[in-house]
Motif scaffolding. Structure first.
Motif, PDB file in Angstrom:
ATOM      1  N   ASP A   4       0.732  -1.230   0.017  1.00 16.99           N
ATOM      2  CA  ASP A   4      -0.033   0.139  -0.080  1.00 16.99           C
ATOM      3  C   ASP A   4       0.859   1.248  -0.052  1.00 16.99           C
ATOM      4  OD1 ASP A   4       0.929  -0.023   2.690  1.00 16.99           O
ATOM      5  OD2 ASP A   4      -1.055   0.595   3.530  1.00 16.99           O
ATOM      6  N   THR A   5       2.050   1.361  -0.109  1.00 19.11           N
ATOM      7  CA  THR A   5       3.061   2.202  -0.091  1.00 19.11           C
ATOM      8  C   THR A   5       4.031   2.365  -0.996  1.00 19.11           C
ATOM      9  OG1 THR A   5       2.652   2.563   2.297  1.00 19.11           O
ATOM     10  CG2 THR A   5       4.560   3.646   1.593  1.00 19.11           C
ATOM     11  N   VAL A   6       4.166   3.498  -2.067  1.00 21.89           N
ATOM     12  CA  VAL A   6       5.133   3.454  -2.828  1.00 21.89           C
ATOM     13  C   VAL A   6       6.116   4.570  -2.648  1.00 21.89           C
ATOM     14  CG1 VAL A   6       3.733   2.587  -4.863  1.00 21.89           C
ATOM     15  CG2 VAL A   6       3.713   5.208  -4.286  1.00 21.89           C
ATOM     16  N   ILE A   7       7.236   4.547  -2.816  1.00 25.03           N
ATOM     17  CA  ILE A   7       8.059   5.825  -2.753  1.00 25.03           C
ATOM     18  C   ILE A   7       8.974   6.164  -4.322  1.00 25.03           C
ATOM     19  CG2 ILE A   7      10.923   6.118  -2.089  1.00 25.03           C
ATOM     20  CD1 ILE A   7      10.162   4.854   0.538  1.00 25.03           C
ATOM     21  N   LEU A   8       8.881   7.283  -4.392  1.00 25.36           N
ATOM     22  CA  LEU A   8       9.243   7.806  -5.550  1.00 25.36           C
ATOM     23  C   LEU A   8      10.464   8.705  -5.209  1.00 25.36           C
ATOM     24  CD1 LEU A   8       6.002   7.823  -5.951  1.00 25.36           C
ATOM     25  CD2 LEU A   8       6.453   9.064  -7.818  1.00 25.36           C
ATOM     26  N   GLU A   9      11.478   8.685  -6.247  1.00 20.42           N
ATOM     27  CA  GLU A   9      12.432   9.692  -6.024  1.00 20.42           C
ATOM     28  C   GLU A   9      12.146  11.193  -6.377  1.00 20.42           C
ATOM     29  OE1 GLU A   9      16.259   7.792  -7.129  1.00 20.42           O
ATOM     30  OE2 GLU A   9      15.083   6.131  -7.879  1.00 20.42           O
ATOM     31  N   SER A  10      12.864  11.977  -5.884  1.00 17.52           N
ATOM     32  CA  SER A  10      12.415  13.529  -6.268  1.00 17.52           C
ATOM     33  C   SER A  10      13.815  14.509  -6.123  1.00 17.52           C
ATOM     34  CB  SER A  10      11.616  14.127  -5.610  1.00 17.52           C
ATOM     35  OG  SER A  10      11.263  15.194  -6.258  1.00 17.52           O
ATOM     36  N   VAL A  11      13.653  15.346  -6.811  1.00 18.16           N
ATOM     37  CA  VAL A  11      15.053  16.210  -6.822  1.00 18.16           C
ATOM     38  C   VAL A  11      14.450  17.643  -7.085  1.00 18.16           C
ATOM     39  CG1 VAL A  11      15.352  16.236  -9.149  1.00 18.16           C
ATOM     40  CG2 VAL A  11      17.497  16.828  -7.495  1.00 18.16           C
ATOM     41  N   ALA A  12      15.204  18.668  -6.131  1.00 12.77           N
ATOM     42  CA  ALA A  12      14.787  20.366  -6.279  1.00 12.77           C
ATOM     43  C   ALA A  12      16.178  20.854  -6.116  1.00 12.77           C
ATOM     44  CB  ALA A  12      13.759  20.555  -5.344  1.00 12.77           C
ATOM     45  N   ASN A  13      16.137  22.223  -6.395  1.00 13.93           N
ATOM     46  CA  ASN A  13      17.442  23.079  -6.169  1.00 13.93           C
ATOM     47  C   ASN A  13      17.509  23.465  -4.849  1.00 13.93           C
ATOM     48  OD1 ASN A  13      18.077  22.895  -9.087  1.00 13.93           O
ATOM     49  ND2 ASN A  13      16.486  24.533  -9.439  1.00 13.93           N
ATOM     50  N   GLY A  14      18.492  23.350  -4.283  1.00 11.94           N
ATOM     51  CA  GLY A  14      18.793  23.667  -3.019  1.00 11.94           C
ATOM     52  C   GLY A  14      19.580  24.961  -2.892  1.00 11.94           C
ATOM     53  N   PHE A  15      20.295  25.084  -1.855  1.00 20.80           N
ATOM     54  CA  PHE A  15      21.140  26.282  -1.525  1.00 20.80           C
ATOM     55  C   PHE A  15      22.579  26.338  -2.356  1.00 20.80           C
ATOM     56  CE2 PHE A  15      24.458  28.722   0.627  1.00 20.80           C
ATOM     57  CZ  PHE A  15      23.998  30.099   0.432  1.00 20.80           C
TER      58      PHE A  15
END
Length: 197
Positions: A83-94
């Motif tokens: 019942d749980t999925v994990i997706l990878e993600s990325v965003a711009n940090g400092f």
């Protein structure tokens, strides 16, 4: 003129051999690099979020095609149900990009957890997004319908002291993961249904 043709032929042959060699090297090392990344970087974070899963979520994963991108989807099994999925993600940090994994409970449409996997943020400040459990704990249980933002932006996530940009990056990455989950949800549900128990 003959020398020019020889030079062009030699350069063409060298280019083809070099390109072929690099392509072979990528194909040869790609799976090994992915395996190391899985075991040393992503795996520990994924297993920590889904520590009570009845199956190892790193082993219990599949790939899904998203346009031209192939995505790893990690699955957590609780009470016999995936019942749980994990997706990878990325965003711009400092300092640079902040990589993370985002766990979503498909049954009740909430976040199960978030963990930063890669970053180049400032030690003692933004780097705490990965090491401070109280920061990542704030995401668990949040409904997918509520915007994920730091309190300075009207949200309900308390930013790390001195690291608002990094905190915003994590929130942005979580938001991207939720958007991607909503987009891929029919495919995910179909794939998980076919996994059975």
């Amino acid at each position: 003129m003959g020398e020019m043709i020889k030079m062009v032929v030699v350069l063409t042959v060298l280019s083809v051999v070099s390109g072929g060699g690099l392509s072979w090297l990528k194909d040869f090392t790609g799976p090994k690099i992915e395996n190391q990344e899985m075991n040393l970087v992503k795996g520990p974070a994924i297993r920590a979020i889904l520590k009570d899963s009845e199956k190892d979520p790193v082993e219990n994963r599949f790939k899904i095609q998203d346009g031209e991108t192939e995505r790893n989807i990690f699955v957590g099994v609780f009470n016999g149900k995936p019942d749980t999925v994990i997706l990878e993600s990325v965003a711009n940090g400092f300092a640079d990009k902040v990589g993370m994994v985002v766990a979503i409970n498909m049954t009740d449409s909430t976040l199960r957890g978030v963990a930063v996997t890669t970053h180049k943020e400032t030690p003692g400040l933004g780097a705490r997004a990965k090491s401070d459990p109280s920061f990542s704990a704030q995401f668990a249980g949040k409904p997918l319908t509520v915007p994920v933002q730091v309190s300075q932006d009207g949200g309900n996530i308390t930013a790390l002291s001195g690291a608002t940009i990094t905190s915003r990056a994590v929130c942005a990455g979580v938001t991207k993961a939720i958007e991607k989950y909503n987009e891929l949800k029919p495919q995910l549900e179909e794939k998980i249904k076919s996994m059975g128990n």
